[in-house]
Motif scaffolding. Structure first.
Motif, PDB file in Angstrom:
ATOM      1  N   SER A 159     -91.330 107.914 -53.421  1.00 46.78           N
ATOM      2  CA  SER A 159     -92.521 107.139 -53.074  1.00 46.78           C
ATOM      3  C   SER A 159     -93.204 107.802 -51.889  1.00 46.78           C
ATOM      4  O   SER A 159     -92.758 108.838 -51.403  1.00 46.78           O
ATOM      5  CB  SER A 159     -92.143 105.694 -52.754  1.00 46.78           C
ATOM      6  N   PHE A 160     -94.313 107.210 -51.438  1.00 49.04           N
ATOM      7  CA  PHE A 160     -94.984 107.733 -50.250  1.00 49.04           C
ATOM      8  C   PHE A 160     -94.091 107.508 -49.031  1.00 49.04           C
ATOM      9  O   PHE A 160     -93.456 106.458 -48.902  1.00 49.04           O
ATOM     10  CB  PHE A 160     -96.321 107.036 -50.047  1.00 49.04           C
ATOM     11  N   GLY A 203     -92.192 113.297 -52.586  1.00 48.38           N
ATOM     12  CA  GLY A 203     -92.529 114.150 -53.734  1.00 48.38           C
ATOM     13  C   GLY A 203     -93.067 113.400 -54.932  1.00 48.38           C
ATOM     14  O   GLY A 203     -93.132 113.945 -56.029  1.00 48.38           O
ATOM     15  N   SER A 204     -93.504 112.149 -54.729  1.00 46.88           N
ATOM     16  CA  SER A 204     -93.966 111.351 -55.864  1.00 46.88           C
ATOM     17  C   SER A 204     -95.273 111.860 -56.448  1.00 46.88           C
ATOM     18  O   SER A 204     -95.670 111.443 -57.528  1.00 46.88           O
ATOM     19  CB  SER A 204     -94.146 109.896 -55.438  1.00 46.88           C
ATOM     20  N   SER A 260     -94.792 104.861 -57.253  1.00 45.66           N
ATOM     21  CA  SER A 260     -95.973 105.372 -56.558  1.00 45.66           C
ATOM     22  C   SER A 260     -97.153 105.419 -57.502  1.00 45.66           C
ATOM     23  O   SER A 260     -97.011 105.337 -58.714  1.00 45.66           O
ATOM     24  CB  SER A 260     -95.693 106.795 -56.081  1.00 45.66           C
ATOM     25  N   SER A 261     -98.347 105.598 -56.926  1.00 42.16           N
ATOM     26  CA  SER A 261     -99.542 105.797 -57.726  1.00 42.16           C
ATOM     27  C   SER A 261     -99.568 107.235 -58.219  1.00 42.16           C
ATOM     28  O   SER A 261     -98.716 108.041 -57.870  1.00 42.16           O
ATOM     29  CB  SER A 261    -100.781 105.531 -56.874  1.00 42.16           C
ATOM     30  N   VAL A 313     -93.625  99.631 -61.366  1.00 48.31           N
ATOM     31  CA  VAL A 313     -92.977 100.107 -60.151  1.00 48.31           C
ATOM     32  C   VAL A 313     -93.992 100.534 -59.085  1.00 48.31           C
ATOM     33  O   VAL A 313     -93.641 101.183 -58.117  1.00 48.31           O
ATOM     34  CB  VAL A 313     -92.006 101.270 -60.452  1.00 48.31           C
ATOM     35  N   HIS A 314     -95.246 100.158 -59.295  1.00 48.72           N
ATOM     36  CA  HIS A 314     -96.242 100.456 -58.265  1.00 48.72           C
ATOM     37  C   HIS A 314     -97.376  99.437 -58.317  1.00 48.72           C
ATOM     38  O   HIS A 314     -97.782  99.007 -59.392  1.00 48.72           O
ATOM     39  CB  HIS A 314     -96.832 101.854 -58.455  1.00 48.72           C
ATOM     40  N   VAL A 315     -97.851  99.048 -57.154  1.00 53.02           N
ATOM     41  CA  VAL A 315     -99.126  98.321 -57.078  1.00 53.02           C
ATOM     42  C   VAL A 315     -99.973  99.032 -56.021  1.00 53.02           C
ATOM     43  O   VAL A 315     -99.438  99.683 -55.118  1.00 53.02           O
ATOM     44  CB  VAL A 315     -98.965  96.832 -56.698  1.00 53.02           C
TER      45      VAL A 315
END
Lengths: 558, 558
Positions: free
Chosen positions: B237-238, B306-307, B337-338, B369-371
């Motif tokens: 993720s970020f 690294g997303s 992640s986006s 798994v992301h918003v």
């Protein structure tokens, strides 16, 4: 999944060999070679478009190496449909041997022949239709209608005494297709009853749950958008998407608008489609774009290329005000197309440009103006259940797509060891209902680059990436051949580089000193002197400027 | 929308001037300058990441030109939150003047200070919290809690006698945020009652209909995926998304797994977040990654960077088996992640690589798994209705986002002429509830490239694009300075080019002939001779090889 190359054994009599040369692990350059009793059959022969790590490359071809020495054994090339990733490499194959017969439906061959004409090749061609049987050498072929984002697509079944293969080509299962031409599940069922030993199946949307929506759901959206538009309408789509263009023509006609085609490939393909009866042009709807400009704004629809943000295509040029038609306030632009991964930034740049000019931009992000041409997971399950194939080879997709497709096959009860995850060059032998991997060839990327085919190497592309990221510095020194003394230079030129040339003044004495040192110790060889120059300036530029440009030392003896 | 530059008038006393230097027409390098009675206030100072047409560039800064001569007038830089596109350019601003005070929340300043430390800058900083009022010069500031994808984000209201501005920074309106810290709509309502003269509002998701889902909806998905995983779990993720990491820690703890942080920025940011109390680490959950490898596979979660498919980040290196942790069958990788536009190919390459290694890859395409961290259209409508601002300036977005946001404002009843579509450099004067565009400055891209800032030009980037696409050919000729006769060469070197050097043998006589011709007619000037070399080989390469490489002629007099 095989990754280390290993040689296949000699092909046993009575065994069918299947060798995919492209399309496995990538979306593009689809091509499979079938071998039986010394004869070869090719299915599809497409190109792959380069990604950003392959700069300057025009096209990527399948690696023909395994068949280059056996061109006389090829009994024919079957083309499943007329998309570039299935027909684009045909000219390059026929340049090796012009009289290899090409086999396909009417539209597929017309599009292929138009392409071959540009390469000045007149092919031997055999037009086939759904339901037709043909025997090419030892291969008994049956052609089966499938539905896709271009008309007249065919699946092909290949029968030999070793077993029956069914290759879908690209397909989906639109149950209310615009032209009424369904993917022929009755034929699939009959083949299933007879027994399919190897099912080679399109994986593009295998990781998309559910079902691809109907193409005809787009019509009412186009109709509504065009009906509500106060001024000009510009629609961009793929230049081979006959049914999409058909829906645009119908919507335009319904609202008393005329349609002008824009873009060379759009005009060429739609002329072919109309001539062959695949496109039904409502009376008097088409108009030349030069005349279209005299019509009132609310009486015209432009149908153009450029839906992927291609910089030289019509739509990008319009967005940059670099086209005779300049969009403005009140105009509506519809991108009736997918967004191919990698093209996002280019497409968003075009959308922003058009929005800035005042146009209202409709795209698949804000309206239902596109459906895919490929079967989603739900449709693939139907296929597996109707066919009950003995073995499955997912084709046409990145690895994650092939994997998802294999998983679907397994969900319907096919054993994991009978779902083959192959890659380009995987050699599969089929006999007695048993398909197994017997080899892995080491195949490469064949780049078309300007007028060259296969000459550019991955090392050249690496050079381009370095040049593109970092630029280069060239250092020219002229030395006396006998004494090794510097006569002229060092002269330093840099391009694609932040600093102006003045920054290099401080390193010139270092280079001169390094060369004088070398001359004193008797170094005369210009290669050795070049290395000294390279090391001296390389170290300096890395340390002082924190860059790693390409360094081109040129030591000239005079 | 202003596009042709024109000079603003001198600023009248009692008028507030608003000048966005970045973030309008792009997602990145957010920065706005406010001027009142001779003093300047800066809100945000971020970087923009380069796109593919800006090769080799490390970062892009806002153009500081309009404030470079007025650094002593800056009373402070307010940072709304700790993302790179809001704080990343602070070191470059402070390099111009180190003692400009920076103002922000605890986490924002901690992240900014960590960044400044790498540049060896110790800033003057003022930590503020929601509800706090500060006066900087003539500017009365009030800080208001907003919810975003990083904790401790603040909106800021700026009051002067000329009127009140509310700048949201980046925000959304998660109504059940993990940390309970809501976007303070009570404060928005109070400001609305008092009167907001200019509302500067985040546009990133203005074209997304509806509402951004709750961050806490991700927790159960993570819990389920981690709970079902038979072996190792790797989450990417970020590195600043504290709440996402929090949910991973909680899910890991619930399933008896420990968590190892991977990647320099992940470790640094989470250490800061834990130290300041923004991250609640369940007892004993964190473990050093070197020790994690001794745990059983079903007892570990790796939390990595690294997303976005960044080639040097942990996840890409794992996918390439270039990391100590090598994913394999049974492992699960979650990209929580986006997918930022432009990164698709890189991310898909990573997903394919991991899938090929046997890992199960979960991403926003196949699981929730992301918003997003930004308010969608539905949320923005709430803001407009609660605030009822007199004027609106959509910020933070590509043009289509700004446009969509302006449209939302108009839907709530704000007059079109009061929704300002600006771009970087648009000068807006505010007085008596009236905001109007009074000028348009001509601002550029400032590229950070290696150790240089602002030295690389668009011409250099064009050179890089040519070099990257086509490579170059250099031609070296040594001529006698007095007679103009060729002493040595032409010697030809090409890089990033399809052909090997042998192909150039045929053009060398042409170059020699052209130079001899020139010498005969008395041309001595090496620049003129260079042009002759360039034309001769350029024409030849275009015609015979169909390429347009960069041509670098080097005529040396000896």
């Amino acid at each position: 999944m095989p990754t280390t190359p290993f040689d296949p054994p000699a092909l046993e009599p009575g065994t069918l060999r299947v060798l995919p040369l492209g399309g496995l692990g990538e979306v593009g350059r689809n091509m499979t070679v079938f071998e039986y009793e010394g004869k070869l059959l090719v299915v599809d022969c497409g190109v792959l478009f380069p990604e950003e790590h392959q700069p300057g490359v025009d096209l990527i071809l399948p690696d023909f190496e395994p068949i280059k020495g056996r061109l006389d054994d090829i009994v024919g090339v079957v083309l499943t449909h007329g998309h570039e990733d299935h027909i684009g490499a045909v000219p390059y194959l026929l340049k090796l041997k012009q009289d290899i017969p090409i086999v396909g439906s009417g539209l597929t061959l017309a599009l292929t022949e138009a392409k071959l004409k540009e390469h000045r090749i007149r092919p031997f061609s055999l037009t086939v239709a759904e339901g037709q049987h043909e025997r090419l050498g030892p291969f008994d072929l049956e052609f089966i209608a499938v539905n896709h984002s271009i008309p007249d697509a065919l699946a092909v079944s290949i029968r030999t005494p070793a077993g029956t293969v069914l290759a879908t080509g690209d397909f989906k299962m639109d149950q209310l297709p615009l032209d009424g031409r369904l993917t022929d599940l009755r034929a699939f069922a009959r083949l299933g009853e007879e027994g399919v030993d190897l099912f080679m199946v399109d994986s593009t949307n295998a990781d998309v749950p559910g079902f691809t929506p109907l193409e005809r759901e787009i019509g009412p959206v186009l109709d509504q958008v065009i009906g509500k538009s106060p001024r000009r309408v510009i629609v961009a789509s793929f230049s081979s998407h006959v049914h999409r263009v058909q829906q645009v023509l119908d919507a335009a006609a319904a609202h008393g608008r005329r349609v002008a085609l824009l873009g060379r490939s759009m005009v060429r393909n739609m002329t072919i489609a109309e001539d062959l009866g695949y496109l039904n042009v409502p009376d008097g709807v088409l108009i030349d774009y030069r005349k279209a400009r005299d019509l009132p704004d609310d009486k015209i629809v432009y149908m153009s290329t450029g839906s992927q943000g291609e910089p030289m295509a019509v739509l990008s040029r319009m967005a940059n005000l670099d086209h005779a038609i300049e969009p403005g306030p009140g105009d509506t632009v519809i991108l009736a197309s997918s967004l191919i991964p990698g093209n996002e930034n280019a497409v968003y740049r075009v959308i922003d440009g058009l929005t800035k000019l005042g146009a209202h931009v409709v795209h698949k992000g804000n309206a239902k103006v596109h459906v895919s041409g490929h079967a989603a997971a739900g449709e693939l399950l139907y296929c597996y259940n109707i066919l009950k194939p003995k073995n499955v080879l997912p084709i046409h997709g990145e690895y994650r797509h092939l994997m998802a497709n294999a998983k679907l096959a397994q969900d319907t009860g096919i054993a994991p060891e009978r779902t083959i995850l192959g890659e380009n060059g995987t050699v599969i032998d089929l006999k007695d209902g048993d398909a197994r991997v017997v080899g892995q060839l080491d195949l490469g990327f064949v780049y078309v680059d300007g007028s060259t085919v296969g000459e550019i190497t991955d090392a050249d592309l690496k050079d381009r990436r370095i040049l593109g990221e970092e630029g280069f510095i060239s250092v020219i020194v002229v030395v006396d051949a006998s004494t090794g003394k510097v006569i002229s230079g060092p002269e330093i030129h840099a391009r694609g580089f932040a600093e102006d040339d003045a920054v290099f003044e401080s390193v010139k004495p270092k280079i001169a000193a390094a060369l004088a040192e070398a001359a004193k110790s008797g170094v005369r060889d210009s290669h050795a002197l070049s290395q000294i120059v390279r090391r001296t300036i390389g170290r300096w530029v890395n340390q002082s400027l924190r860059r790693r440009p390409m360094i081109v030392p040129l030591v000239i003896e005079a």
